[in-house]
Design a protein around this motif. Structure first.
Motif, PDB file in Angstrom:
ATOM      1  N   LEU A   7       0.835  -1.210   0.000  1.00 60.73           N
ATOM      2  CA  LEU A   7       0.000   0.000   0.000  1.00 60.73           C
ATOM      3  C   LEU A   7       0.865   1.254   0.000  1.00 60.73           C
ATOM      4  O   LEU A   7       0.589   2.220  -0.718  1.00 60.73           O
ATOM      5  N   ALA A   8       1.925   1.220   0.813  1.00 67.81           N
ATOM      6  CA  ALA A   8       2.770   2.414   0.977  1.00 67.81           C
ATOM      7  C   ALA A   8       3.492   2.770  -0.315  1.00 67.81           C
ATOM      8  O   ALA A   8       3.850   3.935  -0.515  1.00 67.81           O
ATOM      9  N   PHE A   9       3.737   1.794  -1.199  1.00 68.09           N
ATOM     10  CA  PHE A   9       4.398   2.119  -2.467  1.00 68.09           C
ATOM     11  C   PHE A   9       3.416   2.217  -3.640  1.00 68.09           C
ATOM     12  O   PHE A   9       3.733   2.856  -4.643  1.00 68.09           O
ATOM     13  N   ALA A  10       2.250   1.611  -3.486  1.00 68.99           N
ATOM     14  CA  ALA A  10       1.241   1.755  -4.546  1.00 68.99           C
ATOM     15  C   ALA A  10       0.739   3.200  -4.590  1.00 68.99           C
ATOM     16  O   ALA A  10       0.560   3.769  -5.669  1.00 68.99           O
ATOM     17  N   ALA A  11       0.527   3.794  -3.427  1.00 65.01           N
ATOM     18  CA  ALA A  11      -0.063   5.142  -3.384  1.00 65.01           C
ATOM     19  C   ALA A  11       0.830   6.193  -4.056  1.00 65.01           C
ATOM     20  O   ALA A  11       0.343   6.945  -4.912  1.00 65.01           O
ATOM     21  N   ALA A  30      -0.707   9.816 -12.140  1.00 65.13           N
ATOM     22  CA  ALA A  30      -1.627  10.953 -12.327  1.00 65.13           C
ATOM     23  C   ALA A  30      -0.933  12.111 -13.041  1.00 65.13           C
ATOM     24  O   ALA A  30      -1.578  12.894 -13.732  1.00 65.13           O
ATOM     25  N   LEU A  31       0.381  12.216 -12.853  1.00 64.86           N
ATOM     26  CA  LEU A  31       1.113  13.357 -13.413  1.00 64.86           C
ATOM     27  C   LEU A  31       1.789  13.049 -14.740  1.00 64.86           C
ATOM     28  O   LEU A  31       2.160  13.958 -15.482  1.00 64.86           O
ATOM     29  N   ALA A  32       1.972  11.762 -15.058  1.00 67.62           N
ATOM     30  CA  ALA A  32       2.807  11.400 -16.203  1.00 67.62           C
ATOM     31  C   ALA A  32       2.104  11.665 -17.534  1.00 67.62           C
ATOM     32  O   ALA A  32       0.985  11.217 -17.738  1.00 67.62           O
ATOM     33  N   PRO A  33       2.761  12.389 -18.455  1.00 67.07           N
ATOM     34  CA  PRO A  33       2.186  12.542 -19.787  1.00 67.07           C
ATOM     35  C   PRO A  33       2.288  11.240 -20.590  1.00 67.07           C
ATOM     36  O   PRO A  33       1.455  10.990 -21.449  1.00 67.07           O
ATOM     37  N   PHE A  59      -2.363   8.560  -1.265  1.00 61.57           N
ATOM     38  CA  PHE A  59      -3.601   8.192  -1.967  1.00 61.57           C
ATOM     39  C   PHE A  59      -4.473   9.429  -2.156  1.00 61.57           C
ATOM     40  O   PHE A  59      -5.018   9.669  -3.231  1.00 61.57           O
ATOM     41  N   TRP A  60      -4.571  10.219  -1.118  1.00 58.51           N
ATOM     42  CA  TRP A  60      -5.393  11.439  -1.185  1.00 58.51           C
ATOM     43  C   TRP A  60      -4.870  12.374  -2.279  1.00 58.51           C
ATOM     44  O   TRP A  60      -5.626  12.881  -3.114  1.00 58.51           O
ATOM     45  N   ILE A  61      -3.563  12.577  -2.273  1.00 56.89           N
ATOM     46  CA  ILE A  61      -2.963  13.461  -3.282  1.00 56.89           C
ATOM     47  C   ILE A  61      -3.176  12.877  -4.689  1.00 56.89           C
ATOM     48  O   ILE A  61      -3.559  13.589  -5.622  1.00 56.89           O
ATOM     49  N   ALA A  62      -2.937  11.577  -4.827  1.00 59.99           N
ATOM     50  CA  ALA A  62      -3.090  10.936  -6.143  1.00 59.99           C
ATOM     51  C   ALA A  62      -4.526  11.083  -6.643  1.00 59.99           C
ATOM     52  O   ALA A  62      -4.765  11.361  -7.822  1.00 59.99           O
ATOM     53  N   LEU A  63      -5.478  10.938  -5.729  1.00 61.05           N
ATOM     54  CA  LEU A  63      -6.884  11.055  -6.118  1.00 61.05           C
ATOM     55  C   LEU A  63      -7.178  12.484  -6.595  1.00 61.05           C
ATOM     56  O   LEU A  63      -7.821  12.686  -7.635  1.00 61.05           O
ATOM     57  N   GLY A  64      -6.695  13.459  -5.855  1.00 61.03           N
ATOM     58  CA  GLY A  64      -6.909  14.858  -6.248  1.00 61.03           C
ATOM     59  C   GLY A  64      -6.319  15.144  -7.619  1.00 61.03           C
ATOM     60  O   GLY A  64      -6.966  15.751  -8.480  1.00 61.03           O
TER      61      GLY A  64
END
Ligand SMILES: Nc1ncnc2c1ncn2[C@@H]1O[C@H](COP(=O)(O)OP(=O)(O)OP(=O)(O)O)[C@@H](O)[C@H]1O
Ligand SMILES: [Mg+2]
Lengths: 263, 253
Positions: free
Chosen positions: A160-164, A171-174, A250-255
């Motif tokens: 979990l700690a590395f998946a997030a 989310a950021l990768a073009p 996870f929160w940041i990735a979701l945003g």
């Protein structure tokens, strides 16, 4: 900003997890073997090759052989790698190339559910990687006690700690090309600075301080003693760091993904 | 019962362009409503806002009685979606696509397994049950996407260019199917570039241009209102004449 509003999760995430599982089941055996090959090569190559040069039962290696020391580190590194690969390459394929996430959201499933499903899927797959090595290590007689079973939830938490954070990068990768930077700038150096291959006290004091901030250090500190039949020294600290990292990332990735897909 | 869809003063901006510039429309139960407009008019953006897949800048949306985007997840339980570009799952066969998609609705496997052969039959894909998606033609994929949109027996169908890229046979098959669904009491919101499709299927339509609705009404009323005299003595005026009259003949993108 509304993209970073709290996650609104539901059990629909289970259907997302299950979708990935169904795809994986079709290629399960080659996938497991493929995931095992790379860490095994390192573990046996370094463990016996390098370990043979060293005296048996060095205190620095927890009183055991170098290969036992390395095996525990390999379990952690392999878990990290599997979680990272799944959330970078595979999740990116589903998000961007195949538009699988978009299709799922045509049903009554929110992006929040999709990402929660992906998070737990990557953690599950990482657990499988870590546990597969754990089994090999146990078969070699390198595991000291049933305490090692506690390593399984610890491996899942590591997943979990590395998946997030992987989901943040996705989310950021073009495009796929950017994932290489994550591995060369973050994952590989961390592997060398987290006590996977050698004890941390081999490092200069300044770098040791950095090491203490790396999530993999905490995973190793939690899992290695368990394989040696010992209770970790500060388990709550390590659990809190790994769980905190998973939650925050996870929160940041979701945003970031909401901003990317729902704008 | 609440209207299947109610949109008021919807606005969406990308950069400094207002792509949807304050549009309002509503669908009555059982009707087929068409959204027409040149490329880039804002049709897909409007549909995505209605489904809760794009966050609007302003306006209110109620889909099957639920406020969107706040309760979009709940609203989509009773809606079927055919997106502009197929997003079938390439890792699964035709039947597995329907099964996996049905599970997103939390429909139990027994119900799904009973529905799937009927839906494949409906889409003319019974012989492709176990075929990999990659082996299907464009028309087959489109039909499978329509079958997928029906897995939850929706009240409202949202179809973004359901027949673009299809040959006349496939297009006619889809028209026939959509007419059947309307006869079953379903409500349809669709976008299209085929004026014939709009004339055949739609009870009412709205023509969009540059983010605004510039005309709305039944196909007959729009023709009567905007083309009182046919441009050609050889045929009666049609919807294409209306479309070109209202949106001009210049390319849009
Ligand atoms: N995510 C986005 N970011 C920036 N611009 C966008 C985005 N989505 C759509 N647009 C722009 O908004 C405008 C309207 O697009 P939209 O897809 O809604 O048009 P459309 O009416 O569906 O066109 P078409 O008939 O070609 O499908 C276009 O100019 C498009 O480039
Ligand atoms: Mg469109």
């Amino acid at each position: 900003m509304s993209h970073f509003a709290p996650p609104r999760l539901s059990l629909r995430a289970v259907a997302v997890w299950r979708r990935n599982f169904l795809v994986w089941r079709k290629i399960a055996i080659p996938s497991i073997l493929g995931n095992l090959a790379d860490p095994m090569i390192y573990m046996f190559g370094l463990g016996y090759g390098l370990g043979g040069l060293l005296p048996e039962a060095l205190p620095a290696f927890g009183g055991g052989s170098y290969i036992a020391f390395l095996a525990a580190g390999t379990v952690c590194a392999s878990t990290m790698n599997a979680a990272s690969f799944e959330t970078l390459y595979s999740a990116f394929a589903r998000m961007d190339v195949q538009k699988t996430w978009e299709a799922i959201m045509n049903g009554p499933v929110a992006l929040d559910d999709v990402m929660l499903g992906e998070l737990f899927w990557a953690a599950a797959k990482a657990t499988l990687s870590g546990v597969a090595i754990l089994i090999v290590v146990a078969l070699l007689g390198l595991v000291q006690s049933p305490l090692a079973l506690w390593a399984i939830p610890a491996i899942f938490l590591t997943g979990l700690a590395f998946a997030a954070p992987g989901l943040i990068v996705t989310a950021l990768a073009p495009s796929y090309d950017y994932f290489m930077y994550y591995f060369t700038l973050f994952v590989t150096p961390m592997t060398l600075l987290s006590g996977v291959f050698f004890p941390l006290d081999q490092l200069p004091a300044g770098i040791q301080a950095v090491s203490q901030m790396l999530p993999l250090t905490h995973a190793v500190a939690l899992i290695r003693p368990l394989l040696f039949g010992q209770v970790p020294e500060t388990p709550l600290l390590h659990i809190a760091v790994l769980a905190g990292l998973a939650l925050a990332c996870f929160w940041i990735a979701l945003g970031l993904t909401r901003r990317r897909l729902l704008s | 019962m609440a209207a299947p869809l109610e949109v008021r003063d919807l606005r969406k901006r990308y950069g400094d362009r207002e792509v949807v510039a304050g549009i309002s429309f509503a669908l009555a139960k059982g009707e087929c409503f068409g959204l027409l407009g040149p490329n880039g008019a804002g049709k897909t953006t409007t549909l995505r806002c209605c489904l809760g897949l794009t966050t609007p800048d302003a306006g209110t949306i109620a889909m099957v009685g639920e406020p969107v985007p706040a309760r979009a997840r709940e609203a989509r339980e009773r809606v079927g979606v055919v997106p502009q570009f197929d997003n079938l799952d390439p890792d699964f066969s035709a039947a597995e696509n329907l099964l996996v998609f049905g599970r997103y609705f939390a429909i139990d496997d027994a119900t799904l397994r009973a529905r799937i052969p009927r839906l494949l039959e409906f889409a003319g894909l019974a012989s492709k049950t176990d075929a990999n998606i990659r082996t299907l033609s464009g028309g087959m994929k489109r039909r499978l996407t329509l079958a997928r949109a029906l897995i939850n027996d929706p009240d409202l169908l949202v179809l973004d260019e359901p027949t673009t890229g299809l040959d006349p046979q496939a297009r006619h098959l889809i028209w026939e199917r959509l007419q059947g669904l309307l006869a079953d009491g379903k409500t349809i919101l669709l976008t299209t570039h085929f004026m014939e499709e709009a004339e055949r299927l739609c009870h009412r339509l709205a023509i969009m241009d540059e983010g605004r609705i510039i005309a709305e009404g039944t196909p007959q009323a729009l023709i009567a209102q905007h083309i009182p005299v046919s441009p050609s003595p050889l045929r009666p005026a049609n919807l294409e004449d209306v479309f070109l009259e209202l949106t001009g003949r210049d390319l849009r993108d």
